[in-house]
Design an enzyme around this catalytic site. Structure first.
Site, PDB file in Angstrom:
ATOM      1  N   ASN A   1       0.824  -1.206   0.000  1.00 56.66           N
ATOM      2  CA  ASN A   1       0.000   0.000   0.000  1.00 56.66           C
ATOM      3  C   ASN A   1       0.861   1.259   0.000  1.00 56.66           C
ATOM      4  OD1 ASN A   1      -2.112  -1.773   0.094  1.00 56.66           O
ATOM      5  ND2 ASN A   1      -2.384  -1.610   2.304  1.00 56.66           N
TER       6      ASN A   1
ATOM      7  N   HIS B   1       5.893  -0.229  -2.584  1.00 61.09           N
ATOM      8  CA  HIS B   1       5.453   0.526  -3.763  1.00 61.09           C
ATOM      9  C   HIS B   1       5.453   2.028  -3.553  1.00 61.09           C
ATOM     10  CE1 HIS B   1       3.176  -3.376  -4.998  1.00 61.09           C
ATOM     11  NE2 HIS B   1       4.459  -3.430  -5.286  1.00 61.09           N
TER      12      HIS B   1
ATOM     13  N   GLY C   1      -5.295  -9.032   3.095  1.00 56.33           N
ATOM     14  CA  GLY C   1      -5.934  -8.135   2.127  1.00 56.33           C
ATOM     15  C   GLY C   1      -5.163  -7.916   0.844  1.00 56.33           C
TER      16      GLY C   1
ATOM     17  N   SER D   1      -4.694  -9.550  -3.245  1.00 54.37           N
ATOM     18  CA  SER D   1      -5.155 -10.510  -4.258  1.00 54.37           C
ATOM     19  C   SER D   1      -4.024 -11.438  -4.661  1.00 54.37           C
ATOM     20  CB  SER D   1      -5.670  -9.763  -5.496  1.00 54.37           C
ATOM     21  OG  SER D   1      -4.624  -8.919  -5.996  1.00 54.37           O
TER      22      SER D   1
HETATM   23  C1  BV8 Z   1       8.383  -4.910 -11.798  1.00 56.70           C
HETATM   24  C2  BV8 Z   1       1.650   1.865  -6.852  1.00 56.70           C
HETATM   25  C3  BV8 Z   1      10.386  -5.268 -13.017  1.00 56.70           C
HETATM   26  C4  BV8 Z   1       0.965   2.598  -7.956  1.00 56.70           C
HETATM   27  C5  BV8 Z   1       1.434  -0.481  -7.495  1.00 56.70           C
HETATM   28  C6  BV8 Z   1       3.807 -11.407 -15.201  1.00 56.70           C
HETATM   29  C7  BV8 Z   1       4.410 -12.100 -14.180  1.00 56.70           C
HETATM   30  C8  BV8 Z   1       5.114 -11.454 -13.185  1.00 56.70           C
HETATM   31  C9  BV8 Z   1       5.202 -10.070 -13.198  1.00 56.70           C
HETATM   32  C10 BV8 Z   1       4.583  -9.395 -14.203  1.00 56.70           C
HETATM   33  C11 BV8 Z   1       3.898 -10.040 -15.220  1.00 56.70           C
HETATM   34  N1  BV8 Z   1       3.436  -9.095 -16.061  1.00 56.70           N
HETATM   35  C12 BV8 Z   1       3.789  -7.870 -15.609  1.00 56.70           C
HETATM   36  C13 BV8 Z   1       4.481  -8.054 -14.495  1.00 56.70           C
HETATM   37  C14 BV8 Z   1       5.077  -7.052 -13.664  1.00 56.70           C
HETATM   38  C15 BV8 Z   1       4.044  -6.276 -12.870  1.00 56.70           C
HETATM   39  C16 BV8 Z   1       2.883  -7.104 -12.370  1.00 56.70           C
HETATM   40  O1  BV8 Z   1       2.988  -7.789 -11.373  1.00 56.70           O
HETATM   41  N2  BV8 Z   1       1.754  -6.994 -13.077  1.00 56.70           N
HETATM   42  C17 BV8 Z   1       0.585  -7.756 -12.676  1.00 56.70           C
HETATM   43  C18 BV8 Z   1      -0.663  -6.922 -12.956  1.00 56.70           C
HETATM   44  C19 BV8 Z   1       0.594  -9.066 -13.445  1.00 56.70           C
HETATM   45  N3  BV8 Z   1       4.793  -5.789 -11.741  1.00 56.70           N
HETATM   46  C20 BV8 Z   1       5.489  -4.665 -11.895  1.00 56.70           C
HETATM   47  O2  BV8 Z   1       5.498  -3.994 -12.899  1.00 56.70           O
HETATM   48  C21 BV8 Z   1       6.348  -4.269 -10.711  1.00 56.70           C
HETATM   49  N4  BV8 Z   1       7.655  -3.975 -11.186  1.00 56.70           N
HETATM   50  O3  BV8 Z   1       8.031  -6.051 -11.959  1.00 56.70           O
HETATM   51  O4  BV8 Z   1       9.552  -4.394 -12.262  1.00 56.70           O
HETATM   52  C22 BV8 Z   1      11.602  -4.487 -13.285  1.00 56.70           C
HETATM   53  C23 BV8 Z   1      12.795  -4.932 -12.719  1.00 56.70           C
HETATM   54  C24 BV8 Z   1      13.949  -4.222 -13.014  1.00 56.70           C
HETATM   55  C25 BV8 Z   1      13.913  -3.072 -13.803  1.00 56.70           C
HETATM   56  C26 BV8 Z   1      12.691  -2.620 -14.322  1.00 56.70           C
HETATM   57  C27 BV8 Z   1      11.522  -3.339 -14.057  1.00 56.70           C
HETATM   58  C28 BV8 Z   1       5.796  -3.032 -10.058  1.00 56.70           C
HETATM   59  C29 BV8 Z   1       4.482  -3.353  -9.391  1.00 56.70           C
HETATM   60  C30 BV8 Z   1       4.052  -2.163  -8.551  1.00 56.70           C
HETATM   61  C31 BV8 Z   1       2.897  -1.468  -9.212  1.00 56.70           C
HETATM   62  N5  BV8 Z   1       2.421  -0.378  -8.351  1.00 56.70           N
HETATM   63  N6  BV8 Z   1       1.049   0.530  -6.702  1.00 56.70           N
HETATM   64  C32 BV8 Z   1      -0.378   3.142  -7.531  1.00 56.70           C
HETATM   65  O5  BV8 Z   1      -0.889   2.790  -6.440  1.00 56.70           O
HETATM   66  O6  BV8 Z   1      -0.936   3.937  -8.306  1.00 56.70           O
HETATM   67  S1  BV8 Z   1       0.669  -1.958  -7.313  1.00 56.70           S
HETATM   68  C33 BV8 Z   1      -0.955  -1.668  -6.971  1.00 56.70           C
HETATM   69  O7  BV8 Z   1      -1.620  -2.856  -7.272  1.00 56.70           O
HETATM   70  C34 BV8 Z   1      -1.265  -1.448  -5.523  1.00 56.70           C
HETATM   71  O8  BV8 Z   1      -0.286  -0.731  -4.839  1.00 56.70           O
HETATM   72  C35 BV8 Z   1      -1.371  -2.815  -4.958  1.00 56.70           C
HETATM   73  O9  BV8 Z   1      -0.161  -3.197  -4.386  1.00 56.70           O
HETATM   74  C36 BV8 Z   1      -1.575  -3.662  -6.152  1.00 56.70           C
HETATM   75  C37 BV8 Z   1      -2.866  -4.404  -6.083  1.00 56.70           C
HETATM   76  O10 BV8 Z   1      -2.626  -5.429  -5.242  1.00 56.70           O
HETATM   77  P1  BV8 Z   1      -3.461  -5.605  -3.875  1.00 56.70           P
HETATM   78  O11 BV8 Z   1      -2.848  -4.761  -2.829  1.00 56.70           O
HETATM   79  O12 BV8 Z   1      -3.551  -7.046  -3.662  1.00 56.70           O
HETATM   80  O13 BV8 Z   1      -4.884  -4.996  -4.156  1.00 56.70           O
HETATM   81  P2  BV8 Z   1      -6.065  -5.660  -4.985  1.00 56.70           P
HETATM   82  O14 BV8 Z   1      -7.075  -4.608  -5.211  1.00 56.70           O
HETATM   83  O15 BV8 Z   1      -5.505  -6.407  -6.147  1.00 56.70           O
HETATM   84  O16 BV8 Z   1      -6.663  -6.767  -3.976  1.00 56.70           O
HETATM   85  C38 BV8 Z   1      -7.259  -6.372  -2.767  1.00 56.70           C
HETATM   86  C39 BV8 Z   1      -7.497  -7.633  -1.975  1.00 56.70           C
HETATM   87  O17 BV8 Z   1      -8.087  -7.279  -0.720  1.00 56.70           O
HETATM   88  C40 BV8 Z   1      -8.466  -8.590  -2.643  1.00 56.70           C
HETATM   89  O18 BV8 Z   1      -7.985  -9.906  -2.495  1.00 56.70           O
HETATM   90  C41 BV8 Z   1      -9.764  -8.411  -1.835  1.00 56.70           C
HETATM   91  O19 BV8 Z   1     -10.490  -9.624  -1.770  1.00 56.70           O
HETATM   92  C42 BV8 Z   1      -9.221  -8.069  -0.479  1.00 56.70           C
HETATM   93  N7  BV8 Z   1     -10.117  -7.271   0.359  1.00 56.70           N
HETATM   94  C43 BV8 Z   1     -10.943  -6.267  -0.032  1.00 56.70           C
HETATM   95  N8  BV8 Z   1     -11.552  -5.748   1.057  1.00 56.70           N
HETATM   96  C44 BV8 Z   1     -11.089  -6.420   2.145  1.00 56.70           C
HETATM   97  C45 BV8 Z   1     -10.172  -7.388   1.702  1.00 56.70           C
HETATM   98  N9  BV8 Z   1      -9.532  -8.222   2.541  1.00 56.70           N
HETATM   99  C46 BV8 Z   1      -9.800  -8.099   3.861  1.00 56.70           C
HETATM  100  N10 BV8 Z   1     -10.665  -7.184   4.361  1.00 56.70           N
HETATM  101  C47 BV8 Z   1     -11.325  -6.336   3.544  1.00 56.70           C
HETATM  102  N11 BV8 Z   1     -12.187  -5.443   4.046  1.00 56.70           N
END
Ligand code: BV8
Length: 257
Positions: free
Chosen positions: A107, A124, A192, A194
């Site tokens: 977060n 992040h 919390g 995904s």
């Molecule tokens: C990198 C800041 C390399 C920005 C964020 C394929 C395989 C592996 C990797 C990749 C791939 N394709 C692309 C990639 C890389 C990519 C990636 O992972 N993409 C995904 C979409 C496949 N990753 C990157 O690009 C990372 N960098 O790999 O760099 C590199 C190395 C060297 C040199 C150059 C490059 C960078 C990733 C960081 C991105 N930035 N945030 C902003 O906020 O604007 S990530 C952003 O999404 C959020 O910060 C958060 O971290 C993330 C979402 O994840 P969650 O936190 O899990 O949130 P989400 O909404 O998904 O889920 C919420 C969960 O809570 C759910 O499960 C829900 O059920 C639950 N929930 C809801 N309410 C509740 C609850 N649980 C309990 N109680 C509740 N009340």
């Protein structure tokens, strides 16, 4: 027939009571009850026609700096009004009850720090901070030319939010420290997330392979649920405080018997 949550909470507390090092990995779900939409839920209204990667990436920013800046300004305005919720505060209490607790968060809202948690690794970055897009250094308000949108650093480059975008590397030292904690912890508490965003989502698997016990708190199954030893289904703001209370009743039972 699923096991009643009370039984799972007891089992989880018994595990936590026995370990030395707890690593907590949190995602957007722990801030949902503070009023901050989870990342996927952020893309609503005007933003529903965009993918996260289009708005939260250097390419997206280069293509349309004004649009991306406005998206962040709207999110920041909302986040500034939000407070930590009982889940954040329960982690502060949990840290007092275990030998060592570290938090690795995906977060960008700083709510763990605002709740009083120490040892917080922010993978992040921080949405309320700004950085120079070219130099990468943090920019304070009086270090920017606010006459343009986005504001500009005095070097001429745009200011950008201090977050890690998709396609950008995570801060090296922070990431290395997070993986070291995953390798050394006895128990990993996943709250919390995904489990879809890498490399953060790899941390629980690293902990598991290093012999840690995995407990997940989520209001629905995630990509990590299958690898968790215990899955506590529910809202973080309800489950995490109950976990601390369960731990306290364990301690009391031990004192009495
Ligand atoms: C990198 C800041 C390399 C920005 C964020 C394929 C395989 C592996 C990797 C990749 C791939 N394709 C692309 C990639 C890389 C990519 C990636 O992972 N993409 C995904 C979409 C496949 N990753 C990157 O690009 C990372 N960098 O790999 O760099 C590199 C190395 C060297 C040199 C150059 C490059 C960078 C990733 C960081 C991105 N930035 N945030 C902003 O906020 O604007 S990530 C952003 O999404 C959020 O910060 C958060 O971290 C993330 C979402 O994840 P969650 O936190 O899990 O949130 P989400 O909404 O998904 O889920 C919420 C969960 O809570 C759910 O499960 C829900 O059920 C639950 N929930 C809801 N309410 C509740 C609850 N649980 C309990 N109680 C509740 N009340």
């Amino acid at each position: 027939m699923s096991t009643p949550i009370a039984e799972l909470l007891r089992e989880a507390a018994e595990k936590i009571e026995k370990v030395h090092e707890v690593l907590v990995l949190t995602g957007a779900g722990i801030s949902a009850e503070s009023g901050i939409p989870t990342f996927r839920d952020t893309l609503v209204g005007l933003w529903e026609n965009f993918s996260p990667e289009e708005l939260a990436s250097p390419e997206g920013f280069r293509a349309n700096p004004q649009l991306v800046w406005q998206w962040y300004e709207q999110r920041r305005e909302m986040i500034r009004k939000c407070q930590p919720n009982p889940a954040h505060f329960a982690l502060v209490e949990l840290a007092k009850r275990v030998k060592r607790l570290s938090i690795v968060t995906q977060n960008v809202d700083e709510l763990h720090t605002r709740a009083g948690s120490k040892n917080v690794l922010e993978l992040h970055g921080r949405i309320l901070e700004n950085r120079c897009f070219r130099e990468g250094r943090i920019l304070l308000p009086d270090e920017m030319d606010q006459s343009s949108i986005p504001p500009r650093c005095f070097c001429g480059s745009y200011a950008r939010p201090g977050v890690v975008w998709f396609g950008e590397a995570l801060p090296t030292d922070t990431l290395a420290a997070a993986f070291a904690l995953a390798k050394s912890c006895d128990l990993c508490l996943i709250i919390g997330t995904s489990g879809l965003v890498q490399p953060a989502a790899s941390l629980p698997g690293v902990a598991l392979r290093a012999g840690a016990f995995l407990i997940e708190v989520n209001n629905q199954e995630s990509a990590l649920t299958d690898m968790a030893h215990l899955f506590l289904m529910g809202k973080a703001g309800e489950i995490v405080p109950r976990l601390v209370s369960e731990l306290d009743s364990l301690f009391r039972d031990k004192l009495i018997n």
